[in-house]
Scaffold this motif. Sequence first.
Motif, PDB file in Angstrom:
ATOM      1  N   PHE A  54      41.983  50.036  23.288  1.00  0.00           N
ATOM      2  CA  PHE A  54      42.815  49.208  24.158  1.00  0.00           C
ATOM      3  C   PHE A  54      43.718  48.304  23.326  1.00  0.00           C
ATOM      4  O   PHE A  54      44.926  48.226  23.557  1.00  0.00           O
ATOM      5  CB  PHE A  54      41.950  48.365  25.088  1.00  0.00           C
ATOM      6  CG  PHE A  54      42.746  47.439  25.967  1.00  0.00           C
ATOM      7  CD1 PHE A  54      43.222  47.872  27.184  1.00  0.00           C
ATOM      8  CD2 PHE A  54      43.023  46.144  25.555  1.00  0.00           C
ATOM      9  CE1 PHE A  54      43.985  47.034  27.993  1.00  0.00           C
ATOM     10  CE2 PHE A  54      43.786  45.291  26.348  1.00  0.00           C
ATOM     11  CZ  PHE A  54      44.266  45.740  27.571  1.00  0.00           C
ATOM     12  N   ILE A  55      43.124  47.617  22.352  1.00  0.00           N
ATOM     13  CA  ILE A  55      43.905  46.701  21.519  1.00  0.00           C
ATOM     14  C   ILE A  55      44.954  47.465  20.696  1.00  0.00           C
ATOM     15  O   ILE A  55      46.082  47.008  20.515  1.00  0.00           O
ATOM     16  CB  ILE A  55      42.978  45.904  20.570  1.00  0.00           C
ATOM     17  CG1 ILE A  55      42.032  45.006  21.381  1.00  0.00           C
ATOM     18  CG2 ILE A  55      43.780  45.069  19.583  1.00  0.00           C
ATOM     19  CD1 ILE A  55      42.716  43.877  22.125  1.00  0.00           C
ATOM     20  N   ASN A  58      47.048  50.302  24.045  1.00  0.00           N
ATOM     21  CA  ASN A  58      47.431  49.998  25.415  1.00  0.00           C
ATOM     22  C   ASN A  58      48.696  49.135  25.473  1.00  0.00           C
ATOM     23  O   ASN A  58      48.890  48.243  24.641  1.00  0.00           O
ATOM     24  CB  ASN A  58      46.282  49.289  26.130  1.00  0.00           C
ATOM     25  CG  ASN A  58      46.438  49.335  27.635  1.00  0.00           C
ATOM     26  OD1 ASN A  58      47.258  48.640  28.220  1.00  0.00           O
ATOM     27  ND2 ASN A  58      45.638  50.170  28.280  1.00  0.00           N
ATOM     28  N   SER A  61      48.094  45.433  25.577  1.00  0.00           N
ATOM     29  CA  SER A  61      47.437  44.823  24.423  1.00  0.00           C
ATOM     30  C   SER A  61      48.161  43.541  24.025  1.00  0.00           C
ATOM     31  O   SER A  61      49.388  43.448  24.113  1.00  0.00           O
ATOM     32  CB  SER A  61      47.450  45.807  23.251  1.00  0.00           C
ATOM     33  OG  SER A  61      47.114  45.148  22.034  1.00  0.00           O
ATOM     34  N   LYS A  68      50.484  46.210  15.810  1.00  0.00           N
ATOM     35  CA  LYS A  68      49.847  47.493  16.088  1.00  0.00           C
ATOM     36  C   LYS A  68      50.015  48.473  14.935  1.00  0.00           C
ATOM     37  O   LYS A  68      49.114  49.264  14.640  1.00  0.00           O
ATOM     38  CB  LYS A  68      50.405  48.100  17.375  1.00  0.00           C
ATOM     39  CG  LYS A  68      49.925  47.437  18.641  1.00  0.00           C
ATOM     40  CD  LYS A  68      50.515  48.134  19.871  1.00  0.00           C
ATOM     41  CE  LYS A  68      50.025  47.507  21.159  1.00  0.00           C
ATOM     42  NZ  LYS A  68      50.586  48.182  22.353  1.00  0.00           N
ATOM     43  N   TYR A 182      42.647  36.920  24.293  1.00  0.00           N
ATOM     44  CA  TYR A 182      43.928  37.421  23.795  1.00  0.00           C
ATOM     45  C   TYR A 182      44.571  36.481  22.780  1.00  0.00           C
ATOM     46  O   TYR A 182      45.236  36.917  21.836  1.00  0.00           O
ATOM     47  CB  TYR A 182      44.893  37.638  24.962  1.00  0.00           C
ATOM     48  CG  TYR A 182      44.675  38.918  25.719  1.00  0.00           C
ATOM     49  CD1 TYR A 182      43.635  39.791  25.404  1.00  0.00           C
ATOM     50  CD2 TYR A 182      45.525  39.274  26.774  1.00  0.00           C
ATOM     51  CE1 TYR A 182      43.434  40.961  26.107  1.00  0.00           C
ATOM     52  CE2 TYR A 182      45.345  40.453  27.483  1.00  0.00           C
ATOM     53  CZ  TYR A 182      44.299  41.295  27.139  1.00  0.00           C
ATOM     54  OH  TYR A 182      44.115  42.468  27.833  1.00  0.00           O
TER      55      TYR A 182
END
Length: 213
Positions: A54-55, A58, A61, A68, A182
């Motif tokens: 997910f991190i 997605n 994220s 990323k 987050y």
Amino acid sequence: MQENRNRSMKTNHILLILISLVVIAAVAYMLTSAESPEAYREKIEAERERQYKFIRFNVESPLTEEQKRDFKELNFYPIDPAYKVKARLIPVENRKVREVPMTDGSVERYIEHSYAEFELGGKTNRLLLLQSVSESDMRNFFLAFADETSGRETYGGGRYINARQDGKNSITIDFNLAYNPYCAYNPDYACPLPPKENILNISIQAGEKNYKE
């Protein structure tokens, strides 16, 4: 007369056999349905893999696209079943709505629902379980906490656990599933801070560690 007596004894004997079989089946079910250490470890590892994906991938994220590209893994403590605790639920008297401070200075509204009381670190601990004012499932709770690792090995603003009531007066809290908000990855996000009741003076060496770019 003797025939009726024999028939009654035979019936009782059959009933005893049936009751014994039911008891044996119940015990066997309890033993086989209990989660094995291997199954528990696999469940936690699967959740961590889901969290990583997910991190990393997605669109929702908290990581920027630049983050990323360099993101390789999340950091966790080793899985330790001792940090999965069964807590007693103690309802809050005169429940009220609390305005929980956010990292950006704003507030978010939660209901002060119950305390979760449990033994860990050689002492009795208590955490306040909050519930979103918009929560539709009354068994779901939001748990934000900080501990002696906060600001060192783990995020200084605390960590979260999604807790779900699993007994009439009890709830399981698994610190191996503790995760970062987050804002631990991106300061542009606003996150609820742990209430003062949830600042533990023990080290919770379980769950996610601090994110380091």
